[in-house]
Structure formats: structure tokens, C-alpha cells
Enzyme design. Structure first.
Site, PDB file in Angstrom:
ATOM      1  N   HIS A 137       0.733  -1.164   0.002  1.00 19.46           N
ATOM      2  CA  HIS A 137       0.337  -0.300   0.023  1.00 19.46           C
ATOM      3  C   HIS A 137       1.271   1.057   0.063  1.00 19.46           C
ATOM      4  O   HIS A 137       0.723   1.942  -0.945  1.00 19.46           O
ATOM      5  CB  HIS A 137      -1.221   0.117   1.233  1.00 19.46           C
ATOM      6  CG  HIS A 137      -1.566   0.923   1.289  1.00 19.46           C
ATOM      7  ND1 HIS A 137      -3.192   1.279   0.896  1.00 19.46           N
ATOM      8  CD2 HIS A 137      -1.643   1.841   2.122  1.00 19.46           C
ATOM      9  CE1 HIS A 137      -3.520   2.711   1.025  1.00 19.46           C
ATOM     10  NE2 HIS A 137      -2.753   2.730   1.571  1.00 19.46           N
ATOM     11  N   GLU A 138       1.349   0.906   1.173  1.00 19.67           N
ATOM     12  CA  GLU A 138       2.780   2.480   0.947  1.00 19.67           C
ATOM     13  C   GLU A 138       3.542   2.952  -0.172  1.00 19.67           C
ATOM     14  O   GLU A 138       3.554   3.823  -0.075  1.00 19.67           O
ATOM     15  CB  GLU A 138       3.175   2.611   2.006  1.00 19.67           C
ATOM     16  CG  GLU A 138       2.708   2.944   3.731  1.00 19.67           C
ATOM     17  CD  GLU A 138       1.769   3.665   3.882  1.00 19.67           C
ATOM     18  OE1 GLU A 138       2.209   4.860   3.208  1.00 19.67           O
ATOM     19  OE2 GLU A 138       0.340   3.514   3.991  1.00 19.67           O
ATOM     20  N   HIS A 193       1.681   4.285  -2.663  1.00 19.96           N
ATOM     21  CA  HIS A 193       2.021   6.223  -2.637  1.00 19.96           C
ATOM     22  C   HIS A 193       3.691   6.591  -2.631  1.00 19.96           C
ATOM     23  O   HIS A 193       3.884   7.346  -4.085  1.00 19.96           O
ATOM     24  CB  HIS A 193       2.008   6.382  -1.076  1.00 19.96           C
ATOM     25  CG  HIS A 193       0.609   6.261  -1.030  1.00 19.96           C
ATOM     26  ND1 HIS A 193      -0.513   7.336  -1.325  1.00 19.96           N
ATOM     27  CD2 HIS A 193      -0.704   5.821   0.394  1.00 19.96           C
ATOM     28  CE1 HIS A 193      -1.969   6.701  -0.573  1.00 19.96           C
ATOM     29  NE2 HIS A 193      -1.507   5.835   0.615  1.00 19.96           N
ATOM     30  N   GLU A 210      -4.548   8.322  -3.105  1.00 23.89           N
ATOM     31  CA  GLU A 210      -5.087   6.454  -2.866  1.00 23.89           C
ATOM     32  C   GLU A 210      -6.048   5.990  -3.699  1.00 23.89           C
ATOM     33  O   GLU A 210      -5.217   4.242  -3.238  1.00 23.89           O
ATOM     34  CB  GLU A 210      -6.083   6.859  -1.714  1.00 23.89           C
ATOM     35  CG  GLU A 210      -7.011   6.148  -0.774  1.00 23.89           C
ATOM     36  CD  GLU A 210      -5.647   5.068   0.314  1.00 23.89           C
ATOM     37  OE1 GLU A 210      -5.684   4.634   0.576  1.00 23.89           O
ATOM     38  OE2 GLU A 210      -4.808   6.050   0.361  1.00 23.89           O
TER      39      GLU A 210
END
Length: 492
Positions: free
Chosen positions: A256-257, A260, A286
């Protein structure tokens, strides 16, 4: 030098100082000594004072007045658009209020972390009430008679309004609730069980980061209470967390990170330190983290590859091969924590927060009544009671940091990710075959070229629409994806 050149030199210096301020926040979350909290609050307040002074410097207004946007190219016009927007917004917020907010939220974050560890809402409530009061004051200055929550939302998703998001989320809710109910009536897949070495989890997390294209020469992976990504350009850092009983938490927090971080690493280098040199909005940001984590990372194809890597790291996982692993990764089950929620229920967690924080900002809900309101809403939405505050109202970092208006961008990002997957699948027909080999470059390259490299050049909805062939983003592709994936997984 021309007025435009003078302005951009000034903006790049301001951008560099902003990166330094961000590094103070990263350090606070990772390596700062526990006893340094009060000093760090003063340091961050001082930096915010410097930044606010630069953002409101009268010379910015003079330069803007001297520039004719018609003489500029697309990039120049976008720079002027974003600088003008920032200058006008910053000028509405008194310098003392900006510094007070930076000081207060640094202190509030430390108090929240301790209160969360102790399950002590009463310890956090007074400082949260202070944060809400100052954020309402800031929003009133920005709104100039308009809606306070819309003024806050504009910090994270420019151009969006609470009314627009309420309509979109209202369309999401019925099909999500129906899908959740149907799934929970079916037998649940076998979960992953056991104890998993945390050093091995961190080693695997770094492998996953590299697999998804994160440039470790320009980044690093550390541990934090709440995973996050920080920085842009050539210094983009991420954090993750470990749980000896749940290695999926570490693996998917990392992916997830990385979504980003890859966005920030991919922005065009000539945009660096300018308003265009970062992700255009938190909803678009996101969309990148969620499509990396879910549509790619939790796909049946990629799960086959990850199953082999986890077996190498931890030995026999006690699951029925790659299919059992895929089912365990995507297991829908009751849970308290938003960041650990499955794809079906995640947005319901976000909508709860969206509604509650609107009520806080409007004054319809007081901080003293927040815990009870949270618990009542959670019981209504999920069908079981919150057992302790760290699994309820104290679980998220956002309100301690003053990030009101941030939560809805998570669900907006999911909607954008659904649209992007539809376009990506058409553009990369061998997507599943590549993911099964652990090769993500086809997907991540498409996202880099169509979304990430543009930074803040295009408006949020415009960058998604352009990537999707001109189609305006709607919730339909996300809902179709969820119903198709989980309908097949649960035999619906």
C-alpha cells in the site's frame, strides 16, 4: 530574470523547506527519542511559521500580477494556477493560527499515541477538543462564509464537495452492505495461523517494495505505529508494521505505502519542489496505493507468486496451496480496524468516519460524545460491539494530526482505482500472466505513464478521466470488480 522565473525560484526554495518540515514528521514517527516530543512541537511550529510567511509573502502576489498566463505553456499555466490557489488560501489563515495548529497537532499526536496504547479516551479528549476548535477556526477563515467541511476537504481533494461525495458514497453503500451480508452467510475460508518471525516479515516487505518498483536508492522502509509514506522526488520514505500473528498486515501495508511512494518517485523531475512536484490529491494518491495493494497485490495471479515467497520465508503455511492462500488473503471477516479490513468492508469503515467528522466540524457532535457515537454507529453498520477504544475511536492517527477532510479520500481513491483497473486491464492484456511471475512492471509502468508522472499538472478528476480514455470516474467499476471477485471466491 522574468517575474515567472523569480516566482519559480522562490517556490522551489519554499518546496525544499517543506520537504525538510516533512522529514521532521517522519523522524517523529520512526526514530525520535520519546522525550523529545515537546521540543519537536516547537521545531515544527517554527518551521510552519517560516513556511506560512513564504506562502503569504507579498512578493508572490506581485509576481503573479506581473505574469500573463497566456504567454506560458501548459506547465507554466498549471504552476500559476496552483501557486495562485495556495497563495490565496494561505493568505486567509493568520500566521499565529498556522503556527498554533502545527504546535498543537504535534503535541496531540504524542498524546493520542499514549492514549491509544492505554485505551484511555479521557486522556485524549481534551486535546482533541482543542484541535477541533482550531480546525474550525481555520476552516472558517478559508470558507469565507461557505461550508466549513468543504473548506477542509479542499486541502486534500481540490474541487470536491461533501455533497458530491455523500451522493457517491450513498450509491456505494447499498451494494456493499448486500455483498457483505451475502458473504458472511457463506463458510469462511481457512485463515492463516501461526507465529511469523518479525525480522523475516521485514525482509519480505523489502522484497515486495522492490517487486512493485520502489527505488530503494531513493527510499527506505522502517517501522511505525501507523504505516505512512513521506517525501517526494529523490527522498521518498515508507513505514510499515509487523504483527507476529499476522504477516499479511506487514506485507500489504508495505505494498500500500509503496503505491504512494512510487507515485512520488515517478513525478517528472522538472516539477521538483514546485506545486506540481507531488501527487495532485489524496484521492488520486489513494488510487495508487489501493490498486497496488488490492487489484494487483491481492489478485489470484499475484497471490500465487506471493504464496511461494512466503513459503520460502516461513515454511509450510498450513493452507491448501496457492488457492487456499488466495482465499486466506481475501478472507472477509468481522474486524474493528480500518487498515486491516478486507476490500468489501473497508469503505464502510471510511463512511463511518466521514459522517462523524462532518458532525464534529458542524458542531452537531461534541468531542465528549464522540466515543458513544462511534460505538453506536459501528454496532449498527457491522453488527457487533467495539470491545475497547484502541479498536474504536482511538485507532486512527488522523484527527490527532488535524487531518479533517482526509478520510473520504480513501473511498474516493478506491473508486478511482476501480476505474483505473478497467482501463489498465484493457491496455495490458497479459496482466495476470505477468503478475503470476511476480512481474509488475507492465501494470506499474502503465500507472506511471498515465497517472503518476503528471504530478499536479492536471486536476484530480481530469487525470483519472484521461487515464481512462475520457470516461468520468464513477463507483460502478469498483462495485462490479468487488462483486465479481468475491462472488467467485464465495460461490455467490
Amino acid at each position: 530574470m522574468s517575474a515567472y522565473e523569480d516566482l519559480m525560484t522562490f517556490q522551489r526554495e519554499t518546496g525544499a523547506l517543506g520537504q525538510i518540515a516533512g522529514r521532521l514528521g517522519w523522524d517523529q514517527e520512526t526514530t525520535m527519542p520519546r522525550g523529545a516530543g515537546d521540543q519537536r512541537a516547537e521545531e515544527m511550529a517554527a518551521m510552519e511559521g517560516v513556511l506560512h510567511a513564504r506562502r503569504t509573502d507579498p512578493r508572490v502576489g506581485e509576481w503573479l500580477a506581473a505574469i500573463d498566463p497566456a504567454t506560458l505553456d501548459e506547465v507554466g499555466r498549471a504552476q500559476i494556477r496552483e501557486i495562485t490557489r495556495s497563495f490565496e488560501r494561505a493568505g486567509k489563515v493568520p500566521a499565529k493560527l498556522a503556527a498554533d495548529l502545527a504546535r498543537l497537532t504535534s503535541r496531540a499526536h504524542r498524546i493520542w499515541a499514549e492514549a491509544r496504547a492505554d485505551d484511555d479516551v479521557a486522556a485524549f479528549a481534551p486535546v482533541l477538543a482543542e484541535v477541533v476548535a482550531l480546525k474550525r477556526e481555520e476552516a472558517a477563515a478559508l470558507a469565507a462564509g461557505g461550508d466549513l467541511y468543504d473548506a477542509m476537504l479542499d486541502d486534500y481533494e481540490p474541487g470536491a464537495t461533501a455533497a458530491q461525495l455523500t451522493a457517491m458514497f450513498g450509491a456505494l453503500r447499498p451494494r456493499l452492505v448486500a455483498l457483505r451480508a451475502a458473504i458472511l452467510e457463506r463458510p469462511a475460508p481457512k485463515p492463516l495461523e501461526g507465529s511469523f518471525d518479525e525480522a523475516a516479515q521485514m525482509k519480505l516487505s523489502r522484497l515486495l517494495a522492490k517487486t512493485f518498483g520502489y527505488d530503494m536508492a531513493r527510499g527506505r522502509v522502517d517501522k511505525a505505529v501507523h504505516p505512512f509514506s513521506s517525501g517526494s522526488g529523490d527522498d521518498v520514505r515508507i513505514t510499515t508494521r509487523t504483527n507476529p500473528l499476522d504477516p499479511f498486515n506487514c506485507a500489504y501495508s508495505t505494498i500500500h505505502e509503496v503505491g504512494h511512494a512510487c507515485y512520488e518517485q515517478a513525478v517528472r523531475p522538472d516539477f521538483r519542489f514546485t506545486p506540481l512536484g507531488q501527487g495532485v490529491s489524496m484521492g488520486v494518491h489513494e488510487s495508487q496505493s489501493r490498486i497496488y495493494e488490492n487489484q494487483l497485490g491481492r489478485s489470484r495471479a499475484f497471490c500465487g507468486w506471493l504464496f511461494e515467497r512466503m513459503t520460502e520465508s516461513f515454511g509450510d503455511l498450513g493452507l491448501d496451496g496457492a488457492d487456499g492462500f488466495y482465499a486466506a488473503v481475501n478472507r472477509v471477516q468481522n474486524g474493528y480496524i480500518r487498515t486491516e479490513a478486507d476490500e468489501v468492508q473497508y469503505n464502510l469503515h471510511v463512511l463511518l468516519r466521514f459522517d462523524l467528522e462532518q458532525a464534529l466540524i458542524s458542531g452537531d457532535l461534541g468531542v465528549g460524545d464522540l466515543e458513544a457515537a462511534w460505538n453506536d454507529r459501528f454496532l449498527s453498520d457491522f453488527g457487533f460491539a467495539v470491545d475497547r477504544p484502541s479498536n474504536g475511536v482511538l485507532q486512527d492517527v488522523h484527527w490527532s494530526a488535524g487531518l479533517f477532510g482526509y478520510f473520504p479520500t480513501y473511498s474516493l481513491g478506491n473508486v478511482y482505482a476501480g476505474c483505473l483497473l478497467k482501463a489498465l486491464s484493457a491496455a495490458v492484456p497479459d496482466l495476470d500472466a505477468a503478475l503470476a511471475r511476480g512481474e509488475t512492471s507492465g501494470a506499474t509502468g502503465w500507472l506511471r505513464d498515465n497517472v503518476q508522472q503528471h504530478g499536479g499538472l492536471l486536476a484530480p478528476r481530469a487525470v483519472i478521466a484521461r487515464a481512462c480514455g475520457g470516461s468520468e470516474p464513477t463507483e460502478a467499476p469498483l462495485l462490479d470488480y468487488l462483486e465479481g471477485k468475491f462472488g467467485a471466491l464465495y460461490g455467490l
